[in-house]
Each structure stands twice: as structure tokens, then as C-alpha cells.
Design a protein around this motif. Structure first.
Motif, mmCIF file in Angstrom:
data_model
loop_
_atom_site.group_PDB
_atom_site.id
_atom_site.type_symbol
_atom_site.label_atom_id
_atom_site.label_comp_id
_atom_site.label_asym_id
_atom_site.label_seq_id
_atom_site.Cartn_x
_atom_site.Cartn_y
_atom_site.Cartn_z
ATOM 1 N N TYR A 247 -93.427 84.735 -134.372
ATOM 2 C CA TYR A 247 -94.231 83.376 -134.558
ATOM 3 C C TYR A 247 -93.256 82.384 -135.673
ATOM 4 N N GLU A 248 -92.300 83.075 -136.139
ATOM 5 C CA GLU A 248 -91.737 82.732 -137.434
ATOM 6 C C GLU A 248 -90.067 82.219 -137.242
ATOM 7 N N GLY A 249 -89.878 81.181 -137.941
ATOM 8 C CA GLY A 249 -88.701 80.577 -137.752
ATOM 9 C C GLY A 249 -87.394 81.523 -138.573
ATOM 10 N N LEU A 250 -86.229 81.145 -138.601
ATOM 11 C CA LEU A 250 -85.252 82.012 -139.455
ATOM 12 C C LEU A 250 -84.434 81.181 -140.403
ATOM 13 N N LEU A 251 -84.235 81.524 -141.449
ATOM 14 C CA LEU A 251 -83.131 80.865 -142.476
ATOM 15 C C LEU A 251 -82.127 81.264 -141.495
ATOM 16 N N GLU A 252 -81.150 79.924 -142.017
ATOM 17 C CA GLU A 252 -79.775 80.152 -141.432
ATOM 18 C C GLU A 252 -78.916 81.385 -142.075
ATOM 19 N N GLY A 253 -78.303 82.105 -141.133
ATOM 20 C CA GLY A 253 -77.804 83.345 -141.644
ATOM 21 C C GLY A 253 -78.615 84.421 -141.564
ATOM 22 N N GLU A 254 -79.904 84.667 -141.059
ATOM 23 C CA GLU A 254 -80.806 85.626 -141.072
ATOM 24 C C GLU A 254 -81.100 85.937 -139.682
ATOM 25 N N SER A 255 -81.282 87.275 -139.508
ATOM 26 C CA SER A 255 -81.526 87.992 -138.281
ATOM 27 C C SER A 255 -83.003 88.054 -138.116
ATOM 28 N N ALA A 256 -83.937 88.303 -139.117
ATOM 29 C CA ALA A 256 -85.318 88.441 -139.017
ATOM 30 C C ALA A 256 -85.894 87.631 -140.037
ATOM 31 N N PRO A 257 -87.484 87.358 -139.596
ATOM 32 C CA PRO A 257 -88.106 86.375 -140.666
ATOM 33 C C PRO A 257 -88.684 87.236 -141.900
ATOM 34 N N THR A 258 -88.040 88.058 -142.269
ATOM 35 C CA THR A 258 -88.701 89.130 -143.263
ATOM 36 C C THR A 258 -88.036 88.856 -144.681
ATOM 37 N N PHE A 259 -88.950 89.431 -145.636
ATOM 38 C CA PHE A 259 -88.700 89.599 -147.105
ATOM 39 C C PHE A 259 -87.644 90.801 -147.220
ATOM 40 N N PRO A 260 -86.830 90.781 -148.350
ATOM 41 C CA PRO A 260 -86.537 89.660 -148.887
ATOM 42 C C PRO A 260 -85.622 88.714 -148.176
ATOM 43 N N HIS A 261 -85.755 87.165 -148.568
ATOM 44 C CA HIS A 261 -84.768 86.432 -148.019
ATOM 45 C C HIS A 261 -83.631 86.105 -149.032
ATOM 46 N N ASN A 262 -82.457 86.642 -148.520
ATOM 47 C CA ASN A 262 -81.528 86.498 -149.256
ATOM 48 C C ASN A 262 -79.877 86.168 -148.605
ATOM 49 N N SER A 263 -80.174 84.943 -147.806
ATOM 50 C CA SER A 263 -79.186 84.510 -146.810
ATOM 51 C C SER A 263 -78.074 83.848 -147.788
ATOM 52 N N THR A 264 -76.877 83.833 -147.252
ATOM 53 C CA THR A 264 -75.510 83.504 -148.191
ATOM 54 C C THR A 264 -75.834 81.898 -148.715
ATOM 55 N N ASN A 265 -76.535 81.175 -147.911
ATOM 56 C CA ASN A 265 -77.000 80.062 -148.307
ATOM 57 C C ASN A 265 -77.779 79.616 -149.384
ATOM 58 N N LEU A 266 -78.761 80.719 -149.400
ATOM 59 C CA LEU A 266 -79.923 80.624 -150.471
ATOM 60 C C LEU A 266 -79.191 81.068 -151.710
ATOM 61 N N LEU A 267 -78.096 81.907 -151.515
ATOM 62 C CA LEU A 267 -77.742 82.665 -153.067
ATOM 63 C C LEU A 267 -76.432 81.902 -153.565
ATOM 64 N N ASP A 268 -75.848 80.917 -152.775
ATOM 65 C CA ASP A 268 -74.670 80.079 -153.128
ATOM 66 C C ASP A 268 -75.073 79.055 -154.068
ATOM 67 N N LYS A 269 -74.459 79.104 -155.519
ATOM 68 C CA LYS A 269 -75.138 78.457 -156.428
ATOM 69 C C LYS A 269 -74.066 77.095 -156.561
ATOM 70 N N ASP A 270 -73.298 77.198 -155.475
ATOM 71 C CA ASP A 270 -72.361 75.690 -155.678
ATOM 72 C C ASP A 270 -72.895 74.604 -154.614
ATOM 73 N N LYS A 271 -73.371 75.153 -153.615
ATOM 74 C CA LYS A 271 -73.701 73.758 -152.642
ATOM 75 C C LYS A 271 -75.031 74.340 -151.623
ATOM 76 N N ASN A 272 -75.425 73.267 -151.045
ATOM 77 C CA ASN A 272 -76.532 73.679 -150.011
ATOM 78 C C ASN A 272 -77.511 73.727 -151.030
ATOM 79 N N PHE A 273 -77.861 72.808 -151.675
ATOM 80 C CA PHE A 273 -79.210 72.733 -152.449
ATOM 81 C C PHE A 273 -80.537 72.528 -151.769
ATOM 82 N N GLU A 274 -80.209 71.758 -150.568
ATOM 83 C CA GLU A 274 -81.551 71.655 -149.684
ATOM 84 C C GLU A 274 -82.123 72.762 -149.314
ATOM 85 N N ILE A 275 -81.687 73.807 -149.267
ATOM 86 C CA ILE A 275 -82.412 74.927 -148.811
ATOM 87 C C ILE A 275 -83.642 75.450 -149.988
#
Length: 556
Positions: A247-275
């Protein structure tokens, strides 16, 4: 002798009685005068985006003592609080909280809507007559010009001869621009993309204050680009569903909607701050920025009451992606509770405990994910308008000889071309009724109302009452559709909102601080009652379009 003593006694008694009476009258007058002058140094208006009332009760045992619980135990809880209009969405919700009225009056009938006068779709806060401040993008082209009435903060500014200060803050532009009203000293919103900055509009200023520029370069946004883990042991989150489900969506780069959420876009400190907005850290950076504004703008530091409007938007992003029954939404609210505690602690320290007043509500609720409801054997489903497009087009061509009689379909409203109707020598009322009857035959439709019904009748309860409060004669459509309960036009994962159904209208309303009683009520209150209640507390004029009434049991 006895007569003399009696006379003297009576004289003394009467004299003492007069003194007591006069003293009592004087004391009463002093108390009344003091009460009239006893206004808070600061009002903090908090709107939590997409907060259902049951998020208070479901997660209550997990909350700390200094956030939601403090507001409830030391303040006043309106347990039966509702939006009294639809559509229930962000723009109209923030406008109604702060203006004390509904879209029928304030004119913000959606986040976006079809402007039938200019034949274009408009955004509730969009205004290209202004430019961005703090970014070279067009994300700052905003103003409150489409809101037709004043807000409670506008009236406070007018009451204090513009000395009282208003600052509005939100991740979303509309969550700051609209609550700030027409006279705000500043409204700030978060521009993600590859910048991660708080920005504004030339409607308010020509350049960002030094403290905002400093905050933007402090690395605060970068610090929230990190893995999202649960704030407590996830095994204790028994108030929400399984972490891994359909019933849940996915963050970009993730294969399952589960913790911990640590996709590349979430960890990148230089861009994609919208996340950041789609994690509870969006609420945290909002609280950080609000606390900084409290300090640097010296809010609540003089004799004129100031107003700080804060909208916590991440709850909406998380709800849309993961749904109202997710571990993610539970963790987001537990983290928001901690952020509220930080905010209240800062208010105690900077303004003074008992010297400020807070109200907290939401801009709308949300529906359970229909696929989940269906699996639980509860009636629910999805609407795909493309599947009925051909059928409706055939109806229009057969009935009127042309599809052009319909100009636009948006926000579950049908807008007709009145010029074509006139050229075809047809009656608008009859066309509205014909189309309403056609749609009423579609399986997913619960009920239909026409613009003529909204004009001619005065509804006082139920769905038609809610629709009429959301119907603006100059801006709304000709035919209004209501989906069956549990049915939405949305993706198969995550939650949404917008309907007149009770799961979208029932939201929290908490009052806390100076001038507020301790207690609760289960009597019905409505969103437009908030601004008149605060106005009555402050002793100022009600907002110019106000249709709500003060909630008397809240005020001391």
C-alpha cells in the motif's frame, strides 16, 4: 441609650457595607480592565498538513510530555473539529484557518483551479507580477492576491497600526503566503531542487534579511540529507501496519518501502534537497527556521502582539507516499512531537511561559489507502476518468451535438461554456441538470449537485452544506461531483484528500497558552471558528469575511 447605640451601629454597618461595595466594584473594574489588557505577546498559529484527528489518539502513548501532550493537558482540545467545506486541500485549508471563513467567501477554491473569467488554470499563490528573492528560479513568484479577504494577522497588524509583526513559514509556498495574509512583514518557504534554501518574494522584500541568508549558508539543509531511521524501536510501532506492504510508494532508488530509508538521493548532500520535504526532517528544518525567526525577528519582545504562522508540510508528503496506516507516518508524527517540544521550549525561553498563545490545527485530513480498505472488506476503490471519457463524450455529442459545451473538468467540478449554451439556445440550468443526471449514473459517483442548486438553496447540514461552503459564485463550476466514500482518483499507493467525507474533514484543534482554559469539548467546532476565537482573545476586529464564531468555552 439603646436607641443611640442602635443608630450608631446601623450607621457604621451601612458605612462599612458601602466601603466593601465600593471596594468590590473597584476591584471588579480593575479586573475587567486587566482582562481587556491581558493579551499575549505573541500568537503562534500552527497548521499541520494532512493531519487526521486520530493521529493524536493513535500515537498518544508514544508522544513525549512537552509537545502534543503538553498542549492537550495544559490547553484546550476540540475533539469534534471539522472542515465545513470541500474541496479539502492545502490552499483552501490554510486560507480558511486564518480568515475565519470558507472558499465561498475567501475565494481560494483549490490549490489550482480553472479561472473561468480568463480561461486559464491558476495557482492559489502564484503571481508573476513579483519576482523571486533568494533564488534565480521562478519559485518566488508568489503573493496572496487571490485571497479576497483579510486574515486574523492582517487585522492584528491594522489594530496595532502595523507595529505588530507577522512572519509566516512553511516548506510549501502556499503554506506560508496564504497564512501570512496581505500585510505580512515576511513569508518564507523552502526551495529544494539543488539549492536547499529558504526563499521569498518581492511582494515582501527586495532581499533576504542577513539572518535568513546566514541560515541558508549554515549547512542546515545538508545536515538533514541523511538516512531516515525510526526515532524509536520499530517493533513498538504497533499502532500502524507492517513496514513492508503493497500500500506504500517508494523513494527513488529503493526497491521496498521499508526502514531504514537511505537512498542515494537522500544521502547526497550536494543536490536534490527537495527530497527532504518527503521525510520528517522537513518538519525539523521548519522548526529550526521558525525558532531562528523567533530570535532574530525579536517576536513577542514589545507591547504589540506579534504573529508567527508555521505550517509543517512534511506530514502531507509522507502521507501521500506511504499512507495513513504506515510506519512512516507514525514515525513522522513522533518526530514532529519532538519538534513541537523544541518550539514550545524556545517560546518559554524567549517570550516567556504564559506570555504567548498557540493554536494548532490542520488543513485537511486523509483517506485510508483504498487498496488496504478493500483487502479489509471495506467498500473502497479508484476512479479512472479516462475509462468514462468516451462514454461522456458520446453523451455530449448525442445530447447537444458538440463536446465543446464543457470547457474544463477539475477539482471534481465541471465548467460549462455559457456562450456555446447561449448560441445553441439552451437553458444553463437544464444543461447542468442533464449532465448531473448523466454522471449520477456512473458507478463511482455518490451524488451530484448543480451550480443552480448552490445558488438557489441554503443548506444547513450534510454534504450539500459542505459543498455550498466551498462554492464560490465567481470561481466555481457548474456541476459538482461527489465520489462514493472510500473512492479516490489517485495512484494505488499512498493516501490523498479533497472530499467532503468525514475522514477528510475531521482534524485536530488545540489551543494553548495565555487566555486559554484547560479542558476539552466534544461539541462540534468548525475551522472558520479559529480566527474569530483568536480575534476575540486579542480584542481585535474579526477578519473581513469571517463567517465563523468564537469558541467561548476555549477562552478564560
Amino acid at each position: 441609650m439603646d436607641f443611640t447605640r442602635c443608630f450608631v451601629f446601623r450607621f457604621v454597618f451601612i458605612g462599612l457595607f458601602s466601603v466593601f461595595t465600593l471596594t468590590g466594584q473597584k476591584k471588579s473594574k480593575v479586573e475587567d480592565d486587566t482582562h481587556l489588557r491581558a493579551k499575549p505577546k505573541l500568537v503562534v498559529g500552527i497548521v499541520v498538513d494532512q493531519m487526521r484527528y486520530d493521529y493524536i489518539t493513535r500515537f498518544y502513548n508514544h508522544y513525549g510530555e512537552g509537545g502534543f501532550k503538553r498542549m492537550i493537558t495544559e490547553g484546550f482540545n476540540c475533539k469534534n473539529n471539522h472542515f465545513n467545506y470541500a474541496p479539502t486541500s492545502t490552499g483552501p485549508g490554510h486560507a480558511s484557518v486564518h480568515t475565519g471563513t470558507t472558499p465561498a467567501t475567501h475565494g481560494i477554491i483549490g490549490n489550482n483551479w480553472y479561472d473561468k473569467e480568463n480561461d486559464e488554470t491558476v495557482y492559489c499563490a502564484g503571481d508573476d507580477s513579483y519576482t523571486s528573492v533568494g533564488t534565480t528560479s521562478d519559485a518566488g513568484q508568489m503573493s496572496p492576491h487571490r485571497m479576497r479577504v483579510t486574515t486574523v494577522s492582517d487585522e492584528l497588524r491594522l489594530h496595532t497600526q502595523m507595529r505588530g509583526k507577522t512572519i509566516a513559514i512553511a516548506l510549501k509556498d502556499r503554506g506560508a503566503v496564504i497564512p501570512g495574509g496581505h500585510t505580512a512583514n515576511a513569508a518564507y518557504w523552502f526551495y529544494g531542487d539543488n539549492e536547499g534554501k529558504w526563499i521569498s518574494s518581492t511582494y515582501y522584500m527586495s532581499e533576504l534579511p542577513t539572518w535568513v541568508a546566514d541560515f541558508n549558508t549554515s549547512g542546515a539543509a545538508q545536515s538533514y540529507k541523511r538516512a531516515w531511521t525510526t526515532i524509536k524501536d520499530i517493533s513498538t510501532y504497533t499502532e500502524s501496519g507492517p513496514d513492508n506492504n503493497a500500500y506504500e510508494g517508494l523513494l527513488e532508488g529503493e526497491s521496498a518501502p521499508t526502514f531504514p530509508h537511505n537512498s542515494t538521493n537522500l544521502l547526497d548532500k550536494d543536490k536534490n534537497f527537495e527530497i527532504i520535504k518527503g521525510t520528517p526532517f522537513g518538519n525539523s528544518i521548519t522548526a529550526d527556521f521558525a525558532i531562528e525567526a523567533l530570535d532574530k525577528e525579536e517576536l513577542g519582545m514589545d507591547e504589540d502582539t506579534d504573529f508567527l504562522a508555521i505550517s509543517f508540510s512534511s506530514t502531507d508528503y509522507v502521507g501521500h507516499k506511504y499512507g495513513v496506516n504506515s510506519k512512516e507516518i507514525q514515525d513522522t508524527y513522533l518526530r514532529l512531537d519532538a519538534d513541537l517540544e523544541r518550539l514550545l521550549t524556545a517560546l518559554d525561553k524567549k517570550v516567556g511561559e504564559g506570555e504567548y498563545t498557540v493554536f494548532l490545527s490542520a488543513d485537511h485530513g486523509a483517506v485510508e489507502v483504498p487498496t488496504y480498505l478493500k483487502d479489509m472488506k471495506i467498500p473502497a476503490g479508484y476512479v479512472d476518468y479516462s475509462t468514462i471519457k468516451t462514454k461522456f463524450s458520446d453523451f455530449l455529442k448525442y445530447k447537444y451535438g458538440t463536446e465543446d459545451i464543457v470547457k474544463n473538468f477539475s477539482n471534481l467540478q465541471i465548467f460549462l461554456d455559457h456562450n456555446i449554451i447561449k448560441n445553441l439556445d439552451l437553458d444553463v440550468k437544464q444543461v447542468q441538470e442533464d449532465i448531473a443526471k448523466e454522471y449520477l449514473g456512473y458507478e463511482f459517483i455518490d451524488r451530484v449537485y448543480t451550480g443552480d442548486q448552490m445558488w438557489q438553496n441554503e443548506y444547513t447540514r450534510g454534504i450539500p452544506y459542505i459543498l455550498q461552503n466551498g462554492y464560490n459564485q465567481k470561481r466555481s463550476g457548474d456541476v459538482l461531483l461527489v465520489l462514493k466514500p472510500g473512492f479516490i482518483s489517485y495512484g494505488k499507493t499512498g493516501s490523498t484528500h479533497g472530499s467532503p467525507q468525514i475522514y477528510d474533514t475531521h482534524v485536530p484543534l488545540l489551543f494553548f497558552g495565555k487566555g486559554i482554559k484547560k479542558g476539552s469539548t466534544v461539541e462540534r467546532t468548525e475551522i472558520p471558528d479559529i480566527a474569530p476565537t483568536i480575534s476575540a482573545l486579542l480584542g481585535i476586529s474579526f477578519p473581513s469575511g469571517s463567517t465563523g464564531k468564537p469558541i467561548s468555552v476555549v477562552l478564560q
